[in-house]
Design a protein around this motif. Structure first.
Motif, short mmCIF file in Angstrom:
data_model
loop_
_atom_site.label_atom_id
_atom_site.label_comp_id
_atom_site.label_asym_id
_atom_site.label_seq_id
_atom_site.Cartn_x
_atom_site.Cartn_y
_atom_site.Cartn_z
N ILE A 92 0.86 -1.19 0.00
CA ILE A 92 0.00 0.00 0.00
C ILE A 92 0.89 1.23 0.00
O ILE A 92 1.89 1.30 0.73
N SER A 93 0.51 2.21 -0.79
CA SER A 93 1.26 3.45 -0.84
C SER A 93 1.35 4.07 0.55
O SER A 93 0.34 4.17 1.27
N GLY A 94 2.55 4.46 0.94
CA GLY A 94 2.76 5.11 2.24
C GLY A 94 3.08 4.15 3.37
O GLY A 94 3.37 4.58 4.48
N VAL A 95 3.01 2.82 3.11
CA VAL A 95 3.35 1.83 4.13
C VAL A 95 4.61 1.10 3.67
O VAL A 95 4.66 0.56 2.56
N ASP A 96 5.63 1.10 4.51
CA ASP A 96 6.92 0.51 4.13
C ASP A 96 6.87 -1.01 4.00
O ASP A 96 7.49 -1.57 3.11
N ASP A 97 6.15 -1.67 4.90
CA ASP A 97 6.14 -3.13 4.93
C ASP A 97 5.07 -3.72 4.01
O ASP A 97 4.01 -3.13 3.82
N GLU A 98 5.35 -4.92 3.50
CA GLU A 98 4.33 -5.66 2.77
C GLU A 98 3.32 -6.21 3.78
O GLU A 98 3.67 -6.50 4.93
#
Length: 195
Positions: free
Chosen positions: A146-152
């Motif tokens: 998700i855009s803006g979230v570093d982790d999968e």
């Protein structure tokens, strides 16, 4: 003084042991439905078992009839429900009803299309169709960004065709914890029953 030192040493060993045990992201969580879950009933429509460590919230999805999470464990679950009759009518009117698809397949396809608008999906796996407490269901597991979230993020979605309603159960956690919580998310989904 010696007793205080011994107590402090034992406390330090206990803290280190429990911290190391918690920080094992790949160790599968093994919960008992009888001891470690609570039954939650929603609007007289359905019930589901939720782990005791998850708390009710209203911050995850405005359309969800059920929302639980545990921020410390990074575990989240919601349920979206809608009228089967209205759904079928809407896809017929829009001309997007695939004649070869069952209602549950059409519901799955449309929900997945909506999710793809906000999530870059990879590693998608569709499970076999199954009967869940007398209802047609399908599960989809995938990893998404998700855009803006570093982790999968790892997701498990269960689509259920009830008597009058369609349901989407969505459980998710950080991908690095997916092995740990996959079985728990499956237990949650498998406990779903219409009232």
């Amino acid at each position: 003084m010696k007793r205080i030192h011994q107590f402090s040493s034992l406390l330090l060993v206990f803290i280190l042991f429990t911290s190391c045990n918690y920080l094992q992201p790949n160790k599968e969580e093994n919960l008992s439905l009888e001891k470690d879950f609570k039954t939650v009933k929603i609007k007289g429509k359905y019930q589901m078992s939720i782990p005791n460590y998850m708390k009710q919230t209203n911050q995850l999805n405005d359309e969800a009839s059920l929302q639980y999470n545990n921020l410390f464990k990074e575990t989240y679950v919601i349920v979206i429900d809608e009228s089967k009759e209205q759904f079928v009518s809407a896809i017929n009117e829009a001309g997007i009803n695939e004649p070869s698809h069952s209602t549950i397949e059409s519901y799955r396809d449309i929900q997945m299309q909506l999710l793809r608008e906000n999530i870059n999906i990879s590693n998608e796996k569709i499970s076999e169709k199954k009967t869940l407490n007398g209802m047609n269901s399908e599960q989809v597991a995938f990893v998404g960004k998700i855009s803006g979230v570093d982790d999968e993020i790892a997701y498990i979605l269960t689509f259920i065709e009830g008597e009058n309603d369609l349901y989407m159960i969505m459980g998710w956690t950080l991908n690095k914890y997916s092995k740990k919580y996959t079985n728990t998310f499956l237990q949650i989904a498998d406990s779903f029953k219409e009232l």
